[in-house]
Design an enzyme around this catalytic site. Structure first.
Site, PDB file in Angstrom:
ATOM      1  N   GLN A 180     -10.628  -3.384   1.859  1.00 46.84           N
ATOM      2  CA  GLN A 180     -10.067  -3.752   3.135  1.00 46.84           C
ATOM      3  C   GLN A 180      -9.999  -2.932   4.290  1.00 46.84           C
ATOM      4  OE1 GLN A 180      -6.081  -4.505   1.351  1.00 46.84           O
ATOM      5  NE2 GLN A 180      -5.187  -3.790   3.177  1.00 46.84           N
ATOM      6  N   VAL A 201      10.891  -7.416   9.594  1.00 41.30           N
ATOM      7  CA  VAL A 201      12.215  -6.412   9.780  1.00 41.30           C
ATOM      8  C   VAL A 201      11.684  -5.649  10.912  1.00 41.30           C
ATOM      9  CG1 VAL A 201      13.375  -4.619   8.791  1.00 41.30           C
ATOM     10  CG2 VAL A 201      12.679  -6.555   7.340  1.00 41.30           C
ATOM     11  N   HIS A 241       9.150   1.049   3.366  1.00 35.91           N
ATOM     12  CA  HIS A 241      10.181   1.041   4.175  1.00 35.91           C
ATOM     13  C   HIS A 241      10.936  -0.087   4.223  1.00 35.91           C
ATOM     14  CE1 HIS A 241       7.657  -1.923   6.389  1.00 35.91           C
ATOM     15  NE2 HIS A 241       6.409  -1.049   6.531  1.00 35.91           N
ATOM     16  N   SER A 275       4.175   1.132   8.006  1.00 35.58           N
ATOM     17  CA  SER A 275       3.824   2.446   7.543  1.00 35.58           C
ATOM     18  C   SER A 275       3.151   3.358   8.556  1.00 35.58           C
ATOM     19  CB  SER A 275       2.788   2.261   6.079  1.00 35.58           C
ATOM     20  OG  SER A 275       3.860   1.487   5.510  1.00 35.58           O
ATOM     21  N   HIS A 277       9.368  -3.674   3.371  1.00 38.21           N
ATOM     22  CA  HIS A 277       9.009  -3.755   2.018  1.00 38.21           C
ATOM     23  C   HIS A 277      10.296  -4.108   1.203  1.00 38.21           C
ATOM     24  CE1 HIS A 277       5.579  -0.808   3.261  1.00 38.21           C
ATOM     25  NE2 HIS A 277       4.825  -2.066   2.829  1.00 38.21           N
ATOM     26  N   MET A 312       0.743  -1.153   0.025  1.00 37.08           N
ATOM     27  CA  MET A 312       0.150  -0.071   0.026  1.00 37.08           C
ATOM     28  C   MET A 312       0.937   1.316   0.002  1.00 37.08           C
ATOM     29  SD  MET A 312      -3.271  -0.885   1.868  1.00 37.08           S
ATOM     30  CE  MET A 312      -2.810  -0.722   3.734  1.00 37.08           C
ATOM     31  N   LYS A 343       5.067 -10.168   8.799  1.00 35.14           N
ATOM     32  CA  LYS A 343       4.530  -9.084   9.739  1.00 35.14           C
ATOM     33  C   LYS A 343       2.973  -9.085   9.780  1.00 35.14           C
ATOM     34  CE  LYS A 343       4.021  -4.953  11.643  1.00 35.14           C
ATOM     35  NZ  LYS A 343       2.685  -4.302  10.938  1.00 35.14           N
ATOM     36  N   ASP A 344       2.466  -9.501   8.557  1.00 40.06           N
ATOM     37  CA  ASP A 344       1.073  -9.795   8.453  1.00 40.06           C
ATOM     38  C   ASP A 344       0.604 -11.293   8.490  1.00 40.06           C
ATOM     39  OD1 ASP A 344      -0.537  -6.931   7.951  1.00 40.06           O
ATOM     40  OD2 ASP A 344       1.691  -6.916   7.042  1.00 40.06           O
ATOM     41  N   GLN A 384      -2.484 -12.599   7.233  1.00 44.99           N
ATOM     42  CA  GLN A 384      -2.718 -12.603   5.828  1.00 44.99           C
ATOM     43  C   GLN A 384      -2.090 -13.386   4.900  1.00 44.99           C
ATOM     44  OE1 GLN A 384      -2.603  -8.341   4.045  1.00 44.99           O
ATOM     45  NE2 GLN A 384      -0.525  -8.830   3.590  1.00 44.99           N
TER      46      GLN A 384
HETATM   47  P1  AMP Z   1       1.517  -3.063   3.396  1.00 43.10           P
HETATM   48  O1  AMP Z   1       2.003  -1.836   2.628  1.00 43.10           O
HETATM   49  O2  AMP Z   1       1.504  -2.602   4.888  1.00 43.10           O
HETATM   50  O3  AMP Z   1       0.345  -3.462   2.798  1.00 43.10           O
HETATM   51  O4  AMP Z   1       2.597  -4.139   3.273  1.00 43.10           O
HETATM   52  C1  AMP Z   1       3.035  -4.646   2.156  1.00 43.10           C
HETATM   53  C2  AMP Z   1       3.725  -5.970   2.410  1.00 43.10           C
HETATM   54  O5  AMP Z   1       4.837  -5.920   3.250  1.00 43.10           O
HETATM   55  C3  AMP Z   1       2.873  -7.010   3.152  1.00 43.10           C
HETATM   56  O6  AMP Z   1       3.125  -8.452   2.915  1.00 43.10           O
HETATM   57  C4  AMP Z   1       3.494  -6.888   4.539  1.00 43.10           C
HETATM   58  O7  AMP Z   1       3.262  -8.098   5.430  1.00 43.10           O
HETATM   59  C5  AMP Z   1       4.752  -6.660   4.424  1.00 43.10           C
HETATM   60  N1  AMP Z   1       5.488  -6.027   5.469  1.00 43.10           N
HETATM   61  C6  AMP Z   1       5.060  -4.896   6.374  1.00 43.10           C
HETATM   62  N2  AMP Z   1       5.904  -4.698   7.354  1.00 43.10           N
HETATM   63  C7  AMP Z   1       7.045  -5.447   7.270  1.00 43.10           C
HETATM   64  C8  AMP Z   1       7.880  -5.871   8.077  1.00 43.10           C
HETATM   65  N3  AMP Z   1       8.305  -4.957   9.262  1.00 43.10           N
HETATM   66  N4  AMP Z   1       8.930  -6.645   7.805  1.00 43.10           N
HETATM   67  C9  AMP Z   1       8.568  -7.571   6.853  1.00 43.10           C
HETATM   68  N5  AMP Z   1       7.496  -7.349   5.745  1.00 43.10           N
HETATM   69  C10 AMP Z   1       6.560  -6.438   6.130  1.00 43.10           C
END
Ligand code: AMP
Length: 301
Positions: free
Chosen positions: A72, A187, A45, A197, A48, A41, A160-161, A164
């Site tokens: 969502q 991470v 960071h 985020s 990602h 999304m 992290k998710d 999901q």
């Molecule tokens: P998001 O942009 O929050 O929807 O996350 C996109 C992808 O990045 C998802 O598969 C998350 O699980 C992954 N993600 C988000 N934060 C982390 C993190 N700290 N470490 C590893 N993967 C992450």
């Protein structure tokens, strides 16, 4: 002088239509490359970026999708406030060697007349799903659409998710989608806070308080590895959050703190090969999630 590709603001290219992205994919396949996708999304960071690194393995043509998916988010959640940092995201993708960004509009993903939704199964009835009704149907729907548009060989998600990732794996298997799902480790900041985020919402005092979540999970792991019962493990996690937020506020702020079987998300038993310690806690107005996976066979408990 030729522009330095490393700072070229027109890289990587950005596709915003289905036809456009498929043309890039067609050409990459013609050149003999596999296709990998990292759905995000935005507000990218280091978490990602670790996914992108995994996606780039074997010289795969790596597509990062940046799309804040409205289906969502429930009414009242942070859809409008969600950080949107496209220029910085594009620069980060450039530095990370991403081949293409797919940044569709709502009209591309949900055009007039669109009506089909993917319904996640019982794995979505617990943890975040219980507190965010419809969330995982929205996630499954948008990921299925992205899979249909891009038709990747590999899709990379973050642990992290954790719920999901499990639900996406399940959907991919249940719908016979010929896509390899890769899940990368969490991470964290040096002090243990999982990158997110949403951490950008935290004030400095909240940023300090937010540490109680990862600390609670660590206390849960110590308890689990010491052979304590599930109720005790959960109580120890709650104690850490309560010590930070106060007993009453901790109760209100905690959506869940659980020890569940990592495959079924049912309460963990002695027979669970791996236990997921997972939590969702609101720090101020920011809802944070985190988890720790404890592989019992590896740790001998
Ligand atoms: P998001 O942009 O929050 O929807 O996350 C996109 C992808 O990045 C998802 O598969 C998350 O699980 C992954 N993600 C988000 N934060 C982390 C993190 N700290 N470490 C590893 N993967 C992450």
């Amino acid at each position: 002088m030729a522009a330095n590709a490393g700072t070229d603001p027109t890289r990587p290219p950005v596709a915003d239509s289905v036809v456009n992205v498929r043309e890039y994919v067609r050409r990459a396949r013609q050149a003999g490359r596999k296709i990998s996708i990292v759905p995000t999304m935005g507000a990218l960071h280091a978490g990602h970026l670790s996914l992108i690194e995994a996606a780039r393995r074997d010289n795969a043509f790596t597509i990062v999708t940046i799309y804040v998916n409205p289906t969502q988010f429930a009414p009242g959640e942070d859809l409008d406030a969600y950080p949107r940092t496209f220029d910085a995201d594009r620069a980060a993708c450039r530095d990370a060697g991403v081949d293409l960004i797919f940044a569709p509009t709502d009209a591309v993903m949900y055009p007039a007349g669109d009506q089909t939704r993917v319904h996640a199964g019982p794995l979505a009835d617990t943890l975040c799903g219980r507190h965010r009704p419809g969330h995982f149907d929205g996630v499954c729907t948008v990921v299925a659409k992205l899979f249909g548009i891009v038709q990747p060989d590999v899709a990379v998600f973050g642990q992290k998710d954790a719920q999901q990732a499990l639900i996406i794996r399940r959907m991919t298997r249940d719908l016979f989608l010929p896509i390899e799902i890769v899940v990368c480790p969490i991470v964290r900041e040096p002090d243990g806070l999982a990158l997110s985020s949403r951490n950008a919402y935290l004030s400095p005092p909240e940023r300090k308080q937010a540490l109680c979540l990862s600390r609670a999970l660590n206390a849960g792991r110590t308890s689990l590895l010491a052979g304590e019962a599930r109720d005790t493990i959960v109580a120890r996690m709650h104690d850490v959050v309560a010590a930070e937020l106060g007993e009453n506020s901790a109760k209100e702020a905690t959506d869940y703190l659980v020890a569940v079987d990592a495959e079924t998300l049912e309460p963990a038993t002695d027979a669970s090969p791996a236990v997921l310690l997972a939590g969702a806690v609101r720090i101020g107005r920011t809802r944070l999630i985190d988890n720790l996976l404890v592989d019992r066979s590896a740790s001998g408990v």
